[in-house]
Design an enzyme around this catalytic site. Sequence first.
Site, mmCIF file in Angstrom:
data_model
loop_
_atom_site.group_PDB
_atom_site.id
_atom_site.type_symbol
_atom_site.label_atom_id
_atom_site.label_comp_id
_atom_site.label_asym_id
_atom_site.label_seq_id
_atom_site.Cartn_x
_atom_site.Cartn_y
_atom_site.Cartn_z
ATOM 1 N N PRO A 1 0.830 -1.205 0.000
ATOM 2 C CG PRO A 1 -0.785 -1.586 1.621
ATOM 3 C CD PRO A 1 0.539 -2.086 1.148
ATOM 4 C CD GLU A 2 4.129 2.515 -2.304
ATOM 5 O OE1 GLU A 2 4.447 3.490 -1.595
ATOM 6 O OE2 GLU A 2 4.882 1.547 -2.479
ATOM 7 C CG HIS B 1 -3.411 -13.930 7.786
ATOM 8 N ND1 HIS B 1 -2.229 -14.501 8.200
ATOM 9 C CD2 HIS B 1 -3.866 -14.690 6.754
ATOM 10 C CE1 HIS B 1 -1.969 -15.556 7.447
ATOM 11 N NE2 HIS B 1 -2.948 -15.698 6.574
ATOM 12 N NE ARG C 1 5.284 -10.538 2.403
ATOM 13 C CZ ARG C 1 6.039 -10.082 1.398
ATOM 14 N NH1 ARG C 1 5.464 -9.397 0.412
ATOM 15 N NH2 ARG C 1 7.332 -10.285 1.376
ATOM 16 N NE ARG D 1 19.217 12.507 -2.448
ATOM 17 C CZ ARG D 1 18.150 11.925 -1.899
ATOM 18 N NH1 ARG D 1 17.691 10.797 -2.397
ATOM 19 N NH2 ARG D 1 17.552 12.475 -0.876
#
Length: 272
Positions: free
Chosen positions: A2-3, A90, A108, A152
């Site tokens: 999920p973003e 879960h 997870r 960068r």
Amino acid sequence: MPELPEVETTRQSFAPRIAGARVTGARLGKPLRWPLGCAPEALVDRVVGEASRRGKYLWLPLTGGGLLMHLGMSGSLGFREGEAAEPAAHDHFDLHTTRGTLRLTDPRRFGAVVWSAALDQDPALKLLSGLGVEPFDPAFTGAYLHAALQRRRVAVKLALLSGDIVVGAGNIYACEALFAAGIDPRTPSDRLSRPRCERLAGAVRDILARALALGGSTLRDFRDSHGMAGAFQDQARVYGREGLPCTVCGTPVRRIVQGQRSTFFCPVCQKR
């Protein structure tokens, strides 16, 4: 994973329904990424405030502090009004309130629910301190992006994914934004001109706004707190379209691997 659009969609789906509720209980299942940081019973009788988001973290304020939540790789938050169903294998955290139950489901177990006395105190401060600007913040301009990328020495796609320049440009959205801006994902960050950074900043905002409007992306198992899937993936122009014709020029979309993540791009429309 999920973003930002998925996390914000989740927030919007439960925040108004739980605000003002009083906590009646909490349940911990199997251990998550980090410990809760307090006894579950210490949350009882606290009143829930208006949930907010920072990057991919959700902050649920409670009287005297709050819970910082992260969905990890496969987590989702569900809110059910009235009596909650019995937790399944879960389901690893329940917050029971007078308005219903907020439940974290995470197969997870890379997600987290952490108590913090405030956002500007540890552990919340430590977890949030390295995040870049929000994509819809007025501070996220082409000039800001250009200055950050000049420092960068990595490919621009990897710089976007790092999260310390701008939050929210996850893999699918970075691919789509770079396509919209006409920039090859392999382009060295420090070689991007100011005008190209202006286009890229605008593309990041536009792509994330579209994703939010469509409820995010569901590639495997994302659902909001109502159980609804996202639909942005159906409108992706390069992501997941390896070998298919570019929607602009017809050239087959290419796939490469950058930083152990798949990158999709058009080798004609996107320039170095």
